[in-house]
Design a protein around this motif. Structure first.
Motif, mmCIF file in Angstrom:
data_model
loop_
_atom_site.group_PDB
_atom_site.id
_atom_site.type_symbol
_atom_site.label_atom_id
_atom_site.label_comp_id
_atom_site.label_asym_id
_atom_site.label_seq_id
_atom_site.Cartn_x
_atom_site.Cartn_y
_atom_site.Cartn_z
ATOM 1 N N VAL A 23 10.916 10.442 20.376
ATOM 2 C CA VAL A 23 12.272 9.931 20.572
ATOM 3 C C VAL A 23 12.247 8.436 20.848
ATOM 4 N N GLU A 24 11.320 7.993 21.711
ATOM 5 C CA GLU A 24 11.259 6.571 22.053
ATOM 6 C C GLU A 24 10.910 5.718 20.842
ATOM 7 N N ILE A 25 10.004 6.206 20.001
ATOM 8 C CA ILE A 25 9.646 5.461 18.789
ATOM 9 C C ILE A 25 10.858 5.319 17.878
ATOM 10 N N LEU A 26 11.587 6.426 17.671
ATOM 11 C CA LEU A 26 12.778 6.388 16.815
ATOM 12 C C LEU A 26 13.843 5.453 17.371
ATOM 13 N N VAL A 27 14.096 5.556 18.670
ATOM 14 C CA VAL A 27 15.124 4.724 19.295
ATOM 15 C C VAL A 27 14.749 3.253 19.202
ATOM 16 N N ILE A 28 13.498 2.912 19.465
ATOM 17 C CA ILE A 28 13.057 1.512 19.411
ATOM 18 C C ILE A 28 13.185 0.966 17.993
ATOM 19 N N GLN A 241 27.607 17.899 15.868
ATOM 20 C CA GLN A 241 27.144 17.732 17.248
ATOM 21 C C GLN A 241 28.082 18.427 18.236
ATOM 22 N N LEU A 242 29.369 18.529 17.889
ATOM 23 C CA LEU A 242 30.330 19.182 18.774
ATOM 24 C C LEU A 242 30.105 20.691 18.839
ATOM 25 N N TRP A 243 29.515 21.249 17.788
ATOM 26 C CA TRP A 243 29.265 22.688 17.764
ATOM 27 C C TRP A 243 27.931 23.051 18.411
ATOM 28 N N CYS A 244 27.096 22.045 18.650
ATOM 29 C CA CYS A 244 25.757 22.307 19.195
ATOM 30 C C CYS A 244 25.771 23.082 20.519
ATOM 31 N N PRO A 245 26.650 22.727 21.493
ATOM 32 C CA PRO A 245 26.636 23.495 22.747
ATOM 33 C C PRO A 245 26.874 24.985 22.558
ATOM 34 N N PHE A 246 27.763 25.363 21.621
ATOM 35 C CA PHE A 246 28.031 26.782 21.378
ATOM 36 C C PHE A 246 26.803 27.468 20.763
ATOM 37 N N ILE A 247 26.134 26.751 19.847
ATOM 38 C CA ILE A 247 24.912 27.294 19.249
ATOM 39 C C ILE A 247 23.831 27.464 20.308
ATOM 40 N N ILE A 259 15.355 27.852 23.105
ATOM 41 C CA ILE A 259 16.397 26.863 23.380
ATOM 42 C C ILE A 259 15.844 25.453 23.495
ATOM 43 N N LEU A 260 14.586 25.321 23.971
ATOM 44 C CA LEU A 260 13.972 23.998 24.103
ATOM 45 C C LEU A 260 13.851 23.312 22.751
ATOM 46 N N ASN A 261 13.381 24.052 21.753
ATOM 47 C CA ASN A 261 13.235 23.499 20.408
ATOM 48 C C ASN A 261 14.594 23.214 19.772
ATOM 49 N N VAL A 262 15.565 24.088 20.007
ATOM 50 C CA VAL A 262 16.893 23.909 19.423
ATOM 51 C C VAL A 262 17.557 22.654 19.970
ATOM 52 N N ARG A 263 17.494 22.453 21.279
ATOM 53 C CA ARG A 263 18.134 21.270 21.867
ATOM 54 C C ARG A 263 17.453 19.988 21.433
ATOM 55 N N TYR A 264 16.146 20.040 21.308
ATOM 56 C CA TYR A 264 15.412 18.856 20.845
ATOM 57 C C TYR A 264 15.791 18.508 19.410
ATOM 58 N N PHE A 265 15.864 19.532 18.538
ATOM 59 C CA PHE A 265 16.260 19.324 17.145
ATOM 60 C C PHE A 265 17.678 18.772 17.061
ATOM 61 N N PHE A 270 21.573 15.235 15.339
ATOM 62 C CA PHE A 270 23.015 15.037 15.451
ATOM 63 C C PHE A 270 23.411 14.017 16.517
ATOM 64 N N ASN A 271 22.432 13.437 17.207
ATOM 65 C CA ASN A 271 22.728 12.355 18.137
ATOM 66 C C ASN A 271 22.128 11.048 17.642
ATOM 67 N N ILE A 272 20.826 11.074 17.342
ATOM 68 C CA ILE A 272 20.158 9.851 16.898
ATOM 69 C C ILE A 272 20.450 9.555 15.425
ATOM 70 N N ALA A 273 20.292 10.569 14.555
ATOM 71 C CA ALA A 273 20.407 10.346 13.106
ATOM 72 C C ALA A 273 21.738 9.726 12.670
ATOM 73 N N PRO A 274 22.915 10.246 13.127
ATOM 74 C CA PRO A 274 24.171 9.629 12.672
ATOM 75 C C PRO A 274 24.300 8.170 13.070
ATOM 76 N N ARG A 275 23.673 7.783 14.192
ATOM 77 C CA ARG A 275 23.770 6.398 14.664
ATOM 78 C C ARG A 275 22.856 5.467 13.880
ATOM 79 N N CYS A 276 21.990 6.037 13.062
ATOM 80 C CA CYS A 276 21.036 5.219 12.317
ATOM 81 C C CYS A 276 21.437 5.042 10.856
ATOM 82 N N LEU A 277 22.537 5.661 10.451
ATOM 83 C CA LEU A 277 22.967 5.574 9.059
ATOM 84 C C LEU A 277 23.765 4.302 8.774
ATOM 85 N N SER A 278 24.446 3.763 9.785
ATOM 86 C CA SER A 278 25.269 2.565 9.571
ATOM 87 C C SER A 278 24.473 1.392 9.008
#
Length: 317
Positions: A23-28, A241-247, A259-265, A270-278
Motif C-alpha cells: 500500500v505504501e509503495i502504491l500511495v507514494i 466502494q459504497l457497496w463494499c461494507p455490505f459485501i 474478511i481480511l483479504n476482502v477488505r484489503y482487496f 476501490f479506494n486507491i485505484a479510482p484516485r490514480c486514474l485522473s
C-alpha cells in the motif's frame, strides 16, 4: 457500536506487514505522479485559463489529500493506534468531503466536455475562468452534503462521554446504529445516481454530434467520447466502494478469516485505484500536459555527439 464495527476491528492485523509495504509503495508512487502534474500546472500559465485544466487540478489536489489521509488511517488501524475522538472527527471530515469531491468534479469535467463539443459557441462564456471558480465553490458545497448528514446523525446519537474516549479511527466508527448506515448508503447512492445520469446524458449527446461531425471536429469528438467513458469507469469504481461494507458484512458472517483479504482487496481496488486514474485520463493522455512533462526531462547526454561538436569547433572555428 452497531453496524460493521466488528469488521473494522480486524481491518488489518499487525502480522501481515507485506500488505502495508504494498500500500505504501502504491500511495507514494501515485502521490509523486500527482505532485509532478501539480507542479506542471502551477508552472505553465496556459493551463490557468482553461476550465478543464483547472478542474483537473482540483481532482489532483482532492485525490492527493484523500490518498494521504486514508493512508494515515490505514497505518493507524494496522498498528491499532488509538486517538482522541475529536481528532478522529477532524480527520474523518476531510476524508468524507474529498471522497465526494473527486466524482463531483469528474461530473463537472464531463459537462465541460459536453459544452465544448455540443455547444461550442457558448463554451467561452459558460466555461470562463470566473465561472470555473464559482463551479469549484459549488463542487465543494455539494460534496459537503453527505459529510454534514453523516456527522449530524452521529452528533445526535453519541453521548457526551463518547467524545472523551480514545478510539481506533475509521470513518465507519461514526455509524453507531444500523439505520445510520442505511441512510449514509442511500445518500451516497443518490449522489452517484445523479452523477451517473449526467455522464450518460453527456455521452449520448456527444455521440450524436460525433455521428454528424467530420474531419478535425470528428477527431475531437471521439477524443471527448473516450474521456467521458473513462470518467464513467472511474465513477463506477467509486460507486462500487459504497457497496463494499455490505459485501464485507456478508463475508464476515460466512468466513471470519476471509474478511481480511476482502477488505484489503477493496481498499486497493476501490479506494486507491479510482484516485490514480485522473493522472492517466487528463494528465498523460493530454497532449499539452505530455509536452510539458517532456520539457521537464533534461536532454540525454551523448558523449559521441559532444566530442564531434568539439572537433567541429576546433576545425572550423
Amino acid at each position: 457500536m452497531a453496524g460493521n464495527n466488528s469488521v473494522n476491528d480486524v481491518f488489518f492485523p499487525r502480522p501481515v506487514s507485506y500488505r502495508v509495504i504494498i500500500v505504501e509503495i502504491l500511495v507514494i508512487i501515485f502521490l509523486c505522479i500527482n505532485m509532478l502534474l501539480i507542479v506542471i500546472f502551477v508552472k505553465k500559465e496556459c493551463f490557468h485559463t482553461s476550465a478543464r485544466y483547472i478542474l483537473f487540478f482540483v481532482t489532483l489536489l482532492s485525490d492527493s489529500v484523500l490518498l494521504l489521509m486514508s493512508d494515515i488511517l490505514f497505518i493507524l488501524t494496522h498498528f491499532e493506534i488509538a486517538m482522541p475522538v475529536c481528532l478522529c472527527i477532524t480527520i474523518s471530515v476531510v476524508v468524507l468531503l474529498y471522497f465526494i469531491v473527486t466524482p463531483v468534479t469528474l461530473t463537472a469535467m464531463t459537462l465541460e466536455r459536453y459544452v465544448a463539443i455540443c455547444m461550442p459557441l457558448r463554451h467561452g462564456q459558460l466555461c470562463s475562468t470566473r465561472s470555473t471558480m464559482y463551479c469549484i465553490l459549488i463542487i465543494h458545497g455539494v460534496s459537503s452534503g453527505p459529510c454534514i448528514i453523516i456527522l449530524s446523525m452521529f452528533f445526535a446519537s453519541a453521548s457526551l462521554n463518547f467524545y472523551k474516549q480514545f478510539m481506533i479511527c475509521t470513518v465507519d466508527a461514526f455509524t453507531l446504529y444500523r439505520w445510520q448506515d442505511h441512510v449514509r448508503s442511500a445518500v451516497y447512492q443518490f449522489y452517484f445516481l445523479i452523477m451517473g445520469i449526467t455522464i450518460a446524458y453527456s455521452y449520448v449527446q456527444i455521440m450524436k454530434v460525433a455521428k454528424a461531425a467530420s474531419g478535425e471536429k470528428k477527431k475531437l469528438t471521439h477524443k471527448g467520447l473516450k474521456t467521458v467513458i473513462l470518467h464513467g469507469f472511474q465513477l463506477l469504481l467509486c460507486l462500487i466502494q459504497l457497496w463494499c461494507p455490505f459485501i464485507e458484512i456478508a463475508v464476515f458472517q460466512i468466513d471470519f478469516s476471509l474478511i481480511l483479504n476482502v477488505r484489503y482487496f477493496n481498499y486497493i481496488m476501490f479506494n486507491i485505484a479510482p484516485r490514480c486514474l485522473s493522472p492517466l485520463i487528463y494528465g498523460l493522455r493530454d497532449e499539452n500536459f505530455f509536452l510539458a512533462l517532456k520539457n521537464l526531462i533534461p536532454p540525454s547526454h551523448n558523449p559521441e555527439k559532444d566530442k564531434q561538436k568539439r572537433m567541429d569547433v576546433l576545425m572550423y572555428g
